[in-house]
Design a protein around this motif. Structure first.
Motif, mmCIF file in Angstrom:
data_model
loop_
_atom_site.group_PDB
_atom_site.id
_atom_site.type_symbol
_atom_site.label_atom_id
_atom_site.label_comp_id
_atom_site.label_asym_id
_atom_site.label_seq_id
_atom_site.Cartn_x
_atom_site.Cartn_y
_atom_site.Cartn_z
ATOM 1 N N ILE A 1 -15.767 66.188 -3.516
ATOM 2 C CA ILE A 1 -14.567 65.593 -4.107
ATOM 3 C C ILE A 1 -13.753 66.653 -4.846
ATOM 4 O O ILE A 1 -12.529 66.740 -4.699
ATOM 5 C CB ILE A 1 -14.944 64.433 -5.050
ATOM 6 N N GLU A 2 -14.426 67.482 -5.636
ATOM 7 C CA GLU A 2 -13.713 68.484 -6.429
ATOM 8 C C GLU A 2 -13.067 69.569 -5.567
ATOM 9 O O GLU A 2 -12.066 70.168 -5.989
ATOM 10 C CB GLU A 2 -14.670 69.115 -7.440
ATOM 11 N N HIS A 3 -13.592 69.803 -4.393
ATOM 12 C CA HIS A 3 -13.021 70.828 -3.504
ATOM 13 C C HIS A 3 -12.078 70.214 -2.471
ATOM 14 O O HIS A 3 -11.639 70.906 -1.549
ATOM 15 C CB HIS A 3 -14.135 71.613 -2.806
ATOM 16 N N GLY A 4 -11.750 68.945 -2.646
ATOM 17 C CA GLY A 4 -10.771 68.302 -1.764
ATOM 18 C C GLY A 4 -11.278 67.991 -0.382
ATOM 19 O O GLY A 4 -10.487 67.685 0.519
ATOM 20 N N LYS A 5 -12.590 68.050 -0.162
ATOM 21 C CA LYS A 5 -13.147 67.762 1.157
ATOM 22 C C LYS A 5 -13.427 66.269 1.351
ATOM 23 O O LYS A 5 -13.628 65.828 2.479
ATOM 24 C CB LYS A 5 -14.436 68.562 1.370
#
Length: 285
Positions: free
Chosen positions: A48-52
């Motif tokens: 989630i934090e890396h936009g995946k």
């Protein structure tokens, strides 16, 4: 939301991810610890934090509860819904009919002072007659298999929107490819009425209509997808699979620059009227 649809949409999604990352750090939790406490797979927080992976509303509630930041839930969910609205899949957007999408943009049109649009295959909504709009929407309903038939109400909403053309305080610049004058949406009678209507609307002081001749040198700028610019705040693009809303200033600027380049290829005034009149004359009796 497909990550590749727009840098605006991707940037907004990453901004939400960055906020969730900061909330976790403020709570003093590692990504693995947050996943464990929330009962998720250990890699979920990192994705989630890396936009995946885009979080769901439930994920946001669980994230904030675990990080003792439940007071931020309404704000973050509103941000998530805003990210979702940047890319609307037609199947999702039209599952309850066509009218609600047009009602949703009513305020956007009302508050826009400078409206610009480029269309290569048909006349834009603000210039359409009721018959032409009906033909366009009927085609959309049938082609995209829209289950709810609310064409009459949708036509009424779109025609009412045209009141802004004469309200004052707004300017409208339309650039059309010459081909748009010839595509028979609804047949020759409907198109004939539509072209005569454009000739009338062109008399309004607030309206500029430019037509790019079919034989103009396209080296400076090729035809592109239809797009609509609202002031310098937003650009909308209708694609085959969905509706794209662009708000990132750099990207809106690209559409503004493209509009200017296309507008420079167009003819105006008597020359534009001549092309429209020629299209009218070419219609079968």
């Amino acid at each position: 939301m497909p990550a590749s649809q727009s840098s605006s949409a991707q940037s907004a999604r990453q901004a939400l991810a960055d906020r969730l990352h900061d909330i976790r750090l403020d709570a003093g939790l590692s990504a693995r610890a947050l996943s464990a406490a929330a009962g998720w797979h250990e890699a979920k927080v990192s994705k989630i934090e890396h936009g995946k992976q885009q979080p769901s509303e439930s994920d946001i509630r669980g994230w904030c509860a675990t990080c003792s930041a439940s007071h931020l839930v309404p704000e973050l969910i509103a941000e998530l819904r805003s990210v979702d609205s940047m890319w609307l899949d037609w199947r999702r957007a039209e599952r309850t009919g066509l009218r609600h999408l047009n009602v949703a943009v009513r305020d956007l049109y009302d508050r826009t002072k400078q409206y610009r649009s480029y269309c290569q295959s048909m006349l834009p909504g603000l210039l359409q007659t009721p018959d032409y709009t009906t033909a366009v929407l009927t085609s959309i309903r049938d082609r995209r298999r829209v289950a709810v038939d609310d064409i009459g109400a949708t036509v009424a909403e779109r025609i009412d929107r045209q009141r802004i053309l004469t309200q004052g305080g707004h300017t409208f610049a339309f650039v059309l490819e010459e081909a748009a004058l010839h595509y028979q949406v609804g047949g020759p009678v409907v198109l004939g009425g539509q072209l005569r209507h454009v000739l009338e609307v062109m008399r309004l002081a607030s309206v500029s209509v430019g037509v790019i001749p079919a034989d103009v040198d396209r080296s400076p700028r090729w035809p592109v997808e239809d797009f609509y610019i609202f002031d310098n705040a937003q650009a909308n693009v209708e694609l085959v699979s969905g509706f794209l809303t662009i708000t990132q200033p750099r990207e809106v600027g690209m559409y503004s620059e493209t509009f200017t380049a296309l507008a420079q290829l167009a003819v105006y005034g008597p020359a534009a009227r001549s092309l429209i009149s020629s299209a009218l004359a070419d219609l079968p009796e």
